[in-house]
Design a protein around this motif. Structure first.
Motif, short mmCIF file in Angstrom:
data_model
loop_
_atom_site.label_atom_id
_atom_site.label_comp_id
_atom_site.label_asym_id
_atom_site.label_seq_id
_atom_site.Cartn_x
_atom_site.Cartn_y
_atom_site.Cartn_z
N LEU A 50 5.61 16.95 -1.30
CA LEU A 50 6.51 17.74 -2.16
C LEU A 50 7.75 16.90 -2.46
O LEU A 50 8.19 16.13 -1.60
N VAL A 51 8.28 17.06 -3.66
CA VAL A 51 9.39 16.20 -4.07
C VAL A 51 10.55 17.01 -4.65
O VAL A 51 10.38 18.16 -5.08
N ASN A 52 11.70 16.38 -4.64
CA ASN A 52 12.93 16.98 -5.13
C ASN A 52 13.00 16.81 -6.65
O ASN A 52 12.96 15.69 -7.15
N ARG A 53 13.08 17.91 -7.38
CA ARG A 53 13.21 17.81 -8.83
C ARG A 53 14.58 18.34 -9.30
O ARG A 53 14.76 18.70 -10.45
N GLY A 60 7.64 12.75 3.03
CA GLY A 60 6.26 12.29 3.30
C GLY A 60 5.30 13.48 3.23
O GLY A 60 5.50 14.40 2.43
N SER A 61 4.28 13.46 4.07
CA SER A 61 3.29 14.56 4.07
C SER A 61 3.97 15.88 4.39
O SER A 61 4.61 15.99 5.44
N PHE A 62 3.82 16.86 3.53
CA PHE A 62 4.54 18.12 3.76
C PHE A 62 3.74 19.09 4.62
O PHE A 62 4.29 19.93 5.32
N PHE A 63 2.39 18.99 4.53
CA PHE A 63 1.53 19.90 5.31
C PHE A 63 0.64 19.09 6.24
O PHE A 63 0.26 17.95 5.93
N ILE A 101 0.85 -1.21 0.00
CA ILE A 101 0.00 0.00 0.00
C ILE A 101 0.88 1.25 0.00
O ILE A 101 0.68 2.19 -0.76
N ARG A 102 1.91 1.24 0.87
CA ARG A 102 2.76 2.43 0.99
C ARG A 102 3.54 2.67 -0.31
O ARG A 102 3.68 3.80 -0.75
N ARG A 103 4.04 1.57 -0.92
CA ARG A 103 4.83 1.74 -2.16
C ARG A 103 3.97 2.29 -3.29
O ARG A 103 4.45 3.04 -4.13
N ALA A 104 2.66 1.95 -3.29
CA ALA A 104 1.78 2.42 -4.36
C ALA A 104 1.44 3.90 -4.17
O ALA A 104 1.14 4.61 -5.12
N LYS A 105 1.48 4.37 -2.93
CA LYS A 105 0.99 5.73 -2.62
C LYS A 105 2.08 6.77 -2.52
O LYS A 105 1.91 7.91 -2.92
N LEU A 106 3.21 6.37 -1.91
CA LEU A 106 4.23 7.36 -1.56
C LEU A 106 5.50 7.12 -2.36
O LEU A 106 5.88 5.97 -2.59
N PRO A 107 6.19 8.20 -2.76
CA PRO A 107 7.46 7.99 -3.48
C PRO A 107 8.52 7.46 -2.52
O PRO A 107 8.58 7.89 -1.36
N ASP A 108 9.35 6.55 -2.99
CA ASP A 108 10.45 6.01 -2.18
C ASP A 108 11.54 7.09 -2.12
O ASP A 108 12.08 7.48 -3.16
N PRO A 109 11.88 7.57 -0.91
CA PRO A 109 12.89 8.64 -0.81
C PRO A 109 14.23 8.28 -1.44
O PRO A 109 14.98 9.17 -1.85
N ALA A 110 14.51 6.97 -1.55
CA ALA A 110 15.79 6.58 -2.17
C ALA A 110 15.76 6.87 -3.68
O ALA A 110 16.80 6.99 -4.32
#
Ligand code: FAD
Length: 347
Positions: free
Chosen positions: A306-309, A242-245, A227-236
Protein backbone atom coordinates in the motif's frame (compact mmCIF):
# COMPACT_ATOMS: atom_id res chain seq x y z
CA UNK A 1 18.56 14.49 25.66
CA UNK A 2 16.13 16.52 23.60
CA UNK A 3 12.40 16.33 24.27
CA UNK A 4 10.01 17.79 21.71
CA UNK A 5 6.35 18.47 22.45
CA UNK A 6 3.73 17.88 19.73
CA UNK A 7 6.43 16.56 17.42
CA UNK A 8 5.53 15.84 13.80
CA UNK A 9 5.94 12.12 13.07
CA UNK A 10 5.55 12.39 9.28
CA UNK A 11 9.33 12.52 8.72
CA UNK A 12 9.81 9.56 11.07
CA UNK A 13 7.65 6.92 9.34
CA UNK A 14 8.34 5.62 5.84
CA UNK A 15 4.64 5.65 4.89
CA UNK A 16 4.78 9.41 5.47
CA UNK A 17 1.56 9.39 7.51
CA UNK A 18 0.79 12.76 9.06
CA UNK A 19 0.49 12.41 12.86
CA UNK A 20 1.96 13.89 16.03
CA UNK A 21 3.68 12.57 19.13
CA UNK A 22 2.66 14.34 22.32
CA UNK A 23 6.30 13.97 23.49
CA UNK A 24 9.27 12.71 21.53
CA UNK A 25 12.63 12.07 23.11
CA UNK A 26 15.68 11.61 20.90
CA UNK A 27 17.95 9.07 22.52
CA UNK A 28 21.55 9.61 21.42
CA UNK A 29 23.48 7.94 24.26
CA UNK A 30 22.63 4.44 25.46
CA UNK A 31 24.50 5.09 28.72
CA UNK A 32 21.81 7.58 29.81
CA UNK A 33 19.02 5.01 29.64
CA UNK A 34 19.47 3.15 32.96
CA UNK A 35 19.32 6.46 34.88
CA UNK A 36 16.34 7.61 32.84
CA UNK A 37 14.44 4.38 33.58
CA UNK A 38 15.08 4.78 37.32
CA UNK A 39 13.77 8.37 37.44
CA UNK A 40 10.53 9.00 39.38
CA UNK A 41 7.61 9.27 36.97
CA UNK A 42 9.17 6.88 34.42
CA UNK A 43 6.52 4.50 33.18
CA UNK A 44 7.65 1.68 30.90
CA UNK A 45 4.02 0.98 30.02
CA UNK A 46 3.61 4.49 28.62
CA UNK A 47 6.22 4.64 25.91
CA UNK A 48 6.99 3.52 22.38
CA UNK A 49 10.33 2.79 20.81
CA UNK A 50 10.80 4.20 17.32
CA UNK A 51 13.59 3.32 14.90
CA UNK A 52 13.25 4.28 11.23
CA UNK A 53 9.45 3.87 11.26
CA UNK A 54 9.49 1.43 8.31
CA UNK A 55 7.44 -1.28 9.99
CA UNK A 56 4.74 0.73 11.74
CA UNK A 57 1.46 2.35 10.70
CA UNK A 58 0.41 5.43 12.65
CA UNK A 59 -3.35 5.12 13.01
CA UNK A 60 -3.56 8.51 14.76
CA UNK A 61 -1.62 10.83 17.09
CA UNK A 62 0.60 9.05 19.62
CA UNK A 63 -0.04 9.83 23.29
CA UNK A 64 2.65 7.75 25.03
CA UNK A 65 6.22 9.09 25.11
CA UNK A 66 8.06 8.17 21.89
CA UNK A 67 11.72 7.21 22.33
CA UNK A 68 13.40 7.87 19.00
CA UNK A 69 16.53 5.74 18.71
CA UNK A 70 19.43 7.86 17.43
CA UNK A 71 22.54 6.23 18.92
CA UNK A 72 25.23 6.16 16.22
CA UNK A 73 28.52 4.29 15.90
CA UNK A 74 29.95 1.16 14.26
CA UNK A 75 33.20 -0.64 14.91
CA UNK A 76 35.31 -3.77 14.44
CA UNK A 77 35.57 -5.38 17.88
CA UNK A 78 37.79 -8.31 17.01
CA UNK A 79 39.54 -9.96 14.09
CA UNK A 80 40.67 -13.56 14.37
CA UNK A 81 41.91 -16.07 11.82
CA UNK A 82 38.31 -17.21 11.47
CA UNK A 83 36.47 -13.94 11.02
CA UNK A 84 35.39 -10.49 12.11
CA UNK A 85 33.24 -9.45 15.07
CA UNK A 86 31.49 -6.22 14.06
CA UNK A 87 29.24 -4.02 16.21
CA UNK A 88 26.80 -1.22 15.40
CA UNK A 89 24.75 1.08 17.62
CA UNK A 90 20.97 0.80 17.37
CA UNK A 91 20.33 4.07 15.52
CA UNK A 92 22.59 3.25 12.57
CA UNK A 93 20.83 2.90 9.23
CA UNK A 94 20.75 -0.82 8.37
CA UNK A 95 21.62 -0.51 4.67
CA UNK A 96 24.49 1.92 5.33
CA UNK A 97 25.86 -0.53 7.90
CA UNK A 98 25.71 -3.40 5.37
CA UNK A 99 27.50 -1.24 2.74
CA UNK A 100 30.12 -0.20 5.32
CA UNK A 101 30.98 -3.84 6.18
CA UNK A 102 31.34 -4.70 2.47
CA UNK A 103 33.59 -1.68 1.83
CA UNK A 104 35.96 -3.08 4.46
CA UNK A 105 35.98 -6.59 2.99
CA UNK A 106 33.87 -8.12 5.80
CA UNK A 107 31.38 -10.15 3.81
CA UNK A 108 28.17 -11.93 4.76
CA UNK A 109 25.39 -9.34 5.05
CA UNK A 110 25.08 -8.56 1.29
CA UNK A 111 21.75 -10.42 0.79
CA UNK A 112 20.14 -8.09 3.35
CA UNK A 113 21.02 -4.91 1.43
CA UNK A 114 18.44 -2.13 1.06
CA UNK A 115 16.09 -3.29 3.84
CA UNK A 116 14.90 0.03 5.33
CA UNK A 117 15.21 0.84 9.01
CA UNK A 118 17.74 0.80 11.80
CA UNK A 119 20.22 -1.77 13.13
CA UNK A 120 18.41 -1.79 16.50
CA UNK A 121 15.08 -2.83 14.98
CA UNK A 122 16.60 -5.54 12.76
CA UNK A 123 16.62 -8.27 15.45
CA UNK A 124 13.02 -7.44 16.48
CA UNK A 125 11.57 -9.25 13.48
CA UNK A 126 14.77 -11.14 12.55
CA UNK A 127 14.83 -9.36 9.19
CA UNK A 128 15.33 -11.58 6.20
CA UNK A 129 15.52 -11.48 2.41
CA UNK A 130 16.97 -13.40 -0.53
CA UNK A 131 17.73 -16.58 1.39
CA UNK A 132 19.35 -14.98 4.46
CA UNK A 133 18.07 -13.97 7.88
CA UNK A 134 19.69 -11.72 10.46
CA UNK A 135 20.08 -14.72 12.79
CA UNK A 136 22.46 -16.35 10.25
CA UNK A 137 25.11 -13.68 10.95
CA UNK A 138 24.07 -12.64 14.47
CA UNK A 139 26.48 -12.81 17.42
CA UNK A 140 24.85 -11.00 20.35
CA UNK A 141 23.25 -7.71 21.38
CA UNK A 142 22.93 -5.32 24.30
CA UNK A 143 19.47 -4.38 25.49
CA UNK A 144 18.12 -2.36 28.40
CA UNK A 145 15.24 -3.78 30.40
CA UNK A 146 12.77 -0.88 30.33
CA UNK A 147 11.27 -1.91 33.67
CA UNK A 148 14.44 -2.21 35.74
CA UNK A 149 17.03 -0.21 33.78
CA UNK A 150 19.40 -3.22 33.82
CA UNK A 151 21.63 -3.75 30.79
CA UNK A 152 21.69 -7.32 29.44
CA UNK A 153 23.83 -9.04 26.86
CA UNK A 154 21.68 -11.50 24.90
CA UNK A 155 22.93 -14.28 22.64
CA UNK A 156 21.00 -15.84 19.74
CA UNK A 157 19.31 -18.47 21.94
CA UNK A 158 18.06 -15.78 24.34
CA UNK A 159 16.71 -13.73 21.41
CA UNK A 160 14.58 -16.77 20.37
CA UNK A 161 14.67 -15.91 16.67
CA UNK A 162 12.00 -17.37 14.43
CA UNK A 163 10.55 -16.51 11.03
CA UNK A 164 10.15 -12.69 11.25
CA UNK A 165 9.97 -13.18 14.98
CA UNK A 166 12.01 -12.93 18.19
CA UNK A 167 11.67 -12.54 21.93
CA UNK A 168 11.35 -8.77 21.34
CA UNK A 169 8.07 -9.33 19.51
CA UNK A 170 6.79 -12.02 21.86
CA UNK A 171 7.38 -10.02 25.01
CA UNK A 172 5.06 -7.19 24.09
CA UNK A 173 3.55 -6.58 27.48
CA UNK A 174 0.86 -3.96 27.08
CA UNK A 175 0.55 -2.26 23.73
CA UNK A 176 2.06 -2.30 20.24
CA UNK A 177 5.47 -0.61 20.14
CA UNK A 178 5.86 -1.35 23.79
CA UNK A 179 8.23 -4.21 24.48
CA UNK A 180 10.24 -5.01 27.58
CA UNK A 181 13.57 -4.47 25.84
CA UNK A 182 15.27 -1.53 24.18
CA UNK A 183 18.09 -2.78 21.96
CA UNK A 184 21.12 -0.49 22.10
CA UNK A 185 23.88 -2.37 20.19
CA UNK A 186 24.01 -5.37 17.87
CA UNK A 187 27.04 -7.56 17.04
CA UNK A 188 27.58 -9.73 13.96
CA UNK A 189 30.07 -12.53 13.30
CA UNK A 190 31.29 -12.48 9.70
CA UNK A 191 33.47 -15.53 8.91
CA UNK A 192 36.50 -15.05 6.63
CA UNK A 193 35.58 -18.24 4.75
CA UNK A 194 32.76 -16.49 2.95
CA UNK A 195 30.22 -18.54 0.99
CA UNK A 196 27.72 -16.84 -1.37
CA UNK A 197 24.04 -17.46 -0.58
CA UNK A 198 22.44 -17.91 -4.01
CA UNK A 199 19.55 -20.33 -3.40
CA UNK A 200 16.86 -17.70 -3.96
CA UNK A 201 15.15 -17.89 -7.35
CA UNK A 202 15.80 -14.28 -8.40
CA UNK A 203 19.50 -14.59 -7.55
CA UNK A 204 19.72 -17.91 -9.46
CA UNK A 205 18.30 -16.04 -12.44
CA UNK A 206 21.00 -13.35 -12.13
CA UNK A 207 23.68 -16.08 -12.10
CA UNK A 208 22.14 -17.62 -15.24
CA UNK A 209 21.78 -14.24 -17.01
CA UNK A 210 25.33 -13.07 -16.29
CA UNK A 211 27.10 -16.46 -16.37
CA UNK A 212 28.85 -15.44 -13.10
CA UNK A 213 28.78 -18.74 -11.19
CA UNK A 214 31.10 -17.44 -8.44
CA UNK A 215 29.88 -13.87 -7.90
CA UNK A 216 31.62 -11.67 -5.33
CA UNK A 217 29.84 -10.34 -2.27
CA UNK A 218 29.79 -6.92 -3.94
CA UNK A 219 28.14 -8.46 -7.03
CA UNK A 220 25.42 -10.04 -4.87
CA UNK A 221 24.91 -6.73 -3.04
CA UNK A 222 24.43 -4.97 -6.41
CA UNK A 223 22.03 -7.69 -7.66
CA UNK A 224 19.93 -7.52 -4.49
CA UNK A 225 19.74 -3.71 -4.82
CA UNK A 226 18.71 -4.00 -8.50
CA UNK A 227 16.03 -6.63 -7.80
CA UNK A 228 14.59 -4.70 -4.85
CA UNK A 229 14.55 -1.37 -6.74
CA UNK A 230 12.66 -3.00 -9.63
CA UNK A 231 10.02 -4.54 -7.34
CA UNK A 232 9.44 -2.22 -4.41
CA UNK A 233 8.78 1.53 -4.29
CA UNK A 234 11.56 3.55 -2.65
CA UNK A 235 10.00 5.01 0.54
CA UNK A 236 11.97 8.22 -0.04
CA UNK A 237 9.93 8.70 -3.24
CA UNK A 238 6.61 6.92 -2.55
CA UNK A 239 5.63 6.37 1.09
CA UNK A 240 5.08 2.70 2.04
CA UNK A 241 5.94 0.07 4.64
CA UNK A 242 6.82 -2.80 2.29
CA UNK A 243 4.45 -5.79 2.43
CA UNK A 244 1.27 -4.57 4.07
CA UNK A 245 -0.39 -7.96 4.65
CA UNK A 246 0.94 -11.34 5.73
CA UNK A 247 0.57 -14.27 3.35
CA UNK A 248 -2.38 -16.19 4.86
CA UNK A 249 -2.07 -19.83 5.94
CA UNK A 250 -5.02 -22.11 5.17
CA UNK A 251 -5.75 -25.83 5.53
CA UNK A 252 -5.14 -28.16 2.57
CA UNK A 253 -8.93 -28.62 2.24
CA UNK A 254 -9.62 -24.88 2.16
CA UNK A 255 -6.87 -24.43 -0.44
CA UNK A 256 -8.39 -27.19 -2.58
CA UNK A 257 -11.79 -25.42 -2.47
CA UNK A 258 -10.20 -22.09 -3.47
CA UNK A 259 -8.17 -23.76 -6.27
CA UNK A 260 -11.35 -25.41 -7.63
CA UNK A 261 -12.95 -21.98 -8.06
CA UNK A 262 -9.74 -20.04 -8.91
CA UNK A 263 -7.22 -22.44 -10.47
CA UNK A 264 -4.57 -19.72 -10.91
CA UNK A 265 -4.26 -18.91 -7.19
CA UNK A 266 -0.57 -18.74 -6.19
CA UNK A 267 0.02 -21.09 -3.26
CA UNK A 268 2.89 -22.89 -1.49
CA UNK A 269 2.32 -26.14 0.44
CA UNK A 270 4.16 -26.13 3.81
CA UNK A 271 5.76 -29.13 5.55
CA UNK A 272 3.17 -29.00 8.38
CA UNK A 273 0.31 -29.71 5.93
CA UNK A 274 -0.97 -26.15 5.74
CA UNK A 275 -0.78 -24.04 2.58
CA UNK A 276 0.48 -20.45 2.23
CA UNK A 277 -1.46 -18.29 -0.20
CA UNK A 278 0.13 -15.29 -1.93
CA UNK A 279 -1.70 -12.30 -0.40
CA UNK A 280 -0.63 -10.09 -3.33
CA UNK A 281 -2.35 -12.44 -5.79
CA UNK A 282 -5.60 -12.45 -3.75
CA UNK A 283 -5.61 -8.63 -3.59
CA UNK A 284 -4.89 -8.32 -7.31
CA UNK A 285 -7.63 -10.83 -8.13
CA UNK A 286 -10.09 -8.59 -6.26
CA UNK A 287 -9.16 -5.76 -8.64
CA UNK A 288 -7.28 -3.59 -6.14
CA UNK A 289 -3.93 -3.28 -7.94
CA UNK A 290 -3.28 0.39 -8.79
CA UNK A 291 -6.51 1.57 -7.07
CA UNK A 292 -6.79 4.59 -4.77
CA UNK A 293 -9.12 5.19 -1.84
CA UNK A 294 -8.89 8.57 -0.13
CA UNK A 295 -5.20 9.37 0.04
CA UNK A 296 -3.93 5.80 0.19
CA UNK A 297 -3.51 3.40 -2.71
CA UNK A 298 -2.34 0.00 -3.90
CA UNK A 299 1.03 0.03 -5.72
CA UNK A 300 0.65 -0.51 -9.47
CA UNK A 301 3.55 -3.01 -9.68
CA UNK A 302 2.83 -5.07 -6.54
CA UNK A 303 -0.61 -5.37 -4.93
CA UNK A 304 0.86 -6.39 -1.56
CA UNK A 305 2.26 -2.88 -1.07
CA UNK A 306 0.00 0.00 0.00
CA UNK A 307 1.30 3.46 -0.84
CA UNK A 308 0.84 7.07 0.18
CA UNK A 309 -1.10 9.09 -2.39
CA UNK A 310 -1.34 12.25 -0.31
CA UNK A 311 0.47 15.53 -0.89
CA UNK A 312 1.53 18.57 1.12
CA UNK A 313 -2.00 20.03 1.03
CA UNK A 314 -3.89 16.83 1.65
CA UNK A 315 -1.54 14.51 3.55
CA UNK A 316 -2.31 10.84 3.95
CA UNK A 317 -3.62 10.02 7.44
CA UNK A 318 -3.75 6.80 9.40
CA UNK A 319 -7.52 6.79 8.80
CA UNK A 320 -6.93 6.79 5.01
CA UNK A 321 -4.59 3.82 5.27
CA UNK A 322 -6.85 1.85 7.60
CA UNK A 323 -9.95 2.54 5.44
CA UNK A 324 -8.14 1.10 2.41
CA UNK A 325 -6.74 -1.86 4.39
CA UNK A 326 -10.20 -2.66 5.78
CA UNK A 327 -11.81 -2.47 2.32
CA UNK A 328 -9.18 -4.84 0.91
CA UNK A 329 -9.65 -7.27 3.80
CA UNK A 330 -13.43 -7.25 3.22
CA UNK A 331 -13.05 -7.96 -0.53
CA UNK A 332 -10.63 -10.83 0.00
CA UNK A 333 -12.79 -12.32 2.76
CA UNK A 334 -15.91 -12.10 0.60
CA UNK A 335 -14.31 -13.54 -2.53
CA UNK A 336 -11.98 -16.18 -1.06
CA UNK A 337 -13.21 -16.69 2.53
CA UNK A 338 -9.70 -15.77 3.77
CA UNK A 339 -8.87 -13.09 6.35
CA UNK A 340 -5.75 -11.04 5.61
CA UNK A 341 -3.72 -9.96 8.65
CA UNK A 342 -1.83 -6.67 8.63
CA UNK A 343 1.96 -7.16 8.69
CA UNK A 344 3.36 -3.89 10.19
CA UNK A 345 2.63 -2.84 13.73
CA UNK A 346 -0.37 -0.53 14.25
CA UNK A 347 0.33 2.40 16.59
C1 FAD B 1 10.13 -0.90 1.15
C2 FAD B 1 10.29 -1.81 2.35
C3 FAD B 1 10.85 -3.07 2.20
C4 FAD B 1 11.02 -3.93 3.29
N1 FAD B 1 11.60 -5.14 3.09
C5 FAD B 1 11.81 -5.99 4.12
C6 FAD B 1 12.46 -7.25 3.90
O1 FAD B 1 12.86 -7.59 2.80
N2 FAD B 1 12.64 -8.06 4.98
C7 FAD B 1 12.25 -7.69 6.24
O2 FAD B 1 12.46 -8.47 7.18
N3 FAD B 1 11.63 -6.49 6.47
C8 FAD B 1 11.40 -5.64 5.45
N4 FAD B 1 10.79 -4.42 5.66
C9 FAD B 1 10.33 -4.08 7.02
C10 FAD B 1 11.31 -3.16 7.83
O3 FAD B 1 12.27 -2.61 6.98
C11 FAD B 1 12.01 -3.94 8.95
O4 FAD B 1 11.06 -4.48 9.84
C12 FAD B 1 12.97 -3.03 9.76
O5 FAD B 1 13.81 -3.82 10.58
C13 FAD B 1 12.23 -2.00 10.62
O6 FAD B 1 13.20 -1.10 11.11
P1 FAD B 1 12.79 0.32 11.69
O7 FAD B 1 14.01 0.89 12.33
O8 FAD B 1 12.17 1.14 10.65
O9 FAD B 1 11.75 -0.10 12.83
P2 FAD B 1 10.42 0.68 13.29
O10 FAD B 1 9.41 0.60 12.20
O11 FAD B 1 10.76 2.02 13.82
O12 FAD B 1 9.96 -0.26 14.49
C14 FAD B 1 9.54 -1.57 14.26
C15 FAD B 1 9.38 -2.29 15.62
O13 FAD B 1 10.65 -2.43 16.25
C16 FAD B 1 10.64 -1.77 17.54
N5 FAD B 1 11.97 -1.18 17.70
C17 FAD B 1 12.58 -0.28 16.88
N6 FAD B 1 13.83 -0.02 17.33
C18 FAD B 1 13.99 -0.75 18.45
C19 FAD B 1 15.06 -0.90 19.40
N7 FAD B 1 16.23 -0.25 19.26
N8 FAD B 1 14.87 -1.73 20.46
C20 FAD B 1 13.72 -2.40 20.62
N9 FAD B 1 12.66 -2.30 19.77
C21 FAD B 1 12.82 -1.48 18.72
C22 FAD B 1 9.52 -0.75 17.46
O14 FAD B 1 9.03 -0.43 18.74
C23 FAD B 1 8.50 -1.50 16.62
O15 FAD B 1 7.87 -2.44 17.45
C24 FAD B 1 10.60 -3.53 4.59
C25 FAD B 1 10.03 -2.25 4.75
C26 FAD B 1 9.89 -1.40 3.65
C27 FAD B 1 9.32 -0.03 3.86
Amino acid sequence: MLVENNAALQPHNTFGIAAQAQRLLRLRKAELLPDLVRQPGWCAERLRVLGGGSNIVLTGDVEPLVLKIEMLGRRLLRETEAGYLVEADAGENWHDFVAWTLDRGWYGLENLALIPGTVGAAPVQNIGAYGLELQDRFHSLDAVDLHSGEVHNLDAAQCRFGYRDSVFKCERTVAPGHGRWLITRVRFWLPKRWQPVLGYLELERKVAETGLEQPTARQIFDWVCQIRRAKLPDPAVIGNVGSFFQNPLVSREQCAEICARHPAVVHYPLPDGRVKLAAGWLIEACGWKGQTLGRAGVYEKQALVLVNRGDAYQPCSGADVMALATAIQASVLERFGVRLEIEPELW
